[in-house]
Design a protein around this motif. Structure first.
Motif, PDB file in Angstrom:
ATOM      1  N   THR A   9      -0.423  -2.069  -8.067  1.00  0.00           N
ATOM      2  CA  THR A   9       0.851  -2.585  -8.563  1.00  0.00           C
ATOM      3  C   THR A   9       1.074  -3.982  -8.000  1.00  0.00           C
ATOM      4  N   VAL A  42      -2.139  -1.888 -17.387  1.00  0.00           N
ATOM      5  CA  VAL A  42      -1.683  -0.667 -18.036  1.00  0.00           C
ATOM      6  C   VAL A  42      -0.259  -0.843 -18.552  1.00  0.00           C
ATOM      7  N   THR A  43       0.595  -1.436 -17.727  1.00  0.00           N
ATOM      8  CA  THR A  43       1.989  -1.601 -18.132  1.00  0.00           C
ATOM      9  C   THR A  43       2.626  -2.768 -17.395  1.00  0.00           C
ATOM     10  N   GLU A  45       6.684  -3.946 -16.517  1.00  0.00           N
ATOM     11  CA  GLU A  45       8.070  -3.478 -16.598  1.00  0.00           C
ATOM     12  C   GLU A  45       8.969  -4.441 -15.825  1.00  0.00           C
ATOM     13  N   TYR A  58       3.732  -5.253 -12.601  1.00  0.00           N
ATOM     14  CA  TYR A  58       2.520  -5.061 -13.386  1.00  0.00           C
ATOM     15  C   TYR A  58       1.710  -3.947 -12.737  1.00  0.00           C
ATOM     16  N   THR A  59       1.288  -2.973 -13.534  1.00  0.00           N
ATOM     17  CA  THR A  59       0.470  -1.883 -13.028  1.00  0.00           C
ATOM     18  C   THR A  59      -0.905  -1.961 -13.680  1.00  0.00           C
TER      19      THR A  59
END
Length: 64
Positions: A9, A42-43, A45, A58-59
């Protein structure tokens, strides 16, 4: 055998006096560095609280 992953992360926070400025080139640099190390995004947010923006989380993942 099942696939195994590790996760990472990264938080990118805004800059500037009021914390509202982002440098897209700097974000690209960070994302590309992780991609070159084998991390896959991956994602993403946004971090906010009561209408105030505090950055983006950010992941990433990569296979072990």
């Amino acid at each position: 055998m099942r696939k195994r992953f590790e996760y990472k992360t990264v938080i990118i926070e805004p800059k500037g006096f009021w914390g509202t400025k982002y440098d897209p080139a700097e974000i690209d640099k960070v994302l590309n560095e992780h991609g070159n190390e084998g991390w896959e995004l991956v994602t993403a947010e946004s971090r906010d609280y009561c209408g105030t923006f505090y950055g983006v989380i950010y992941t990433f993942k990569r296979e072990l």
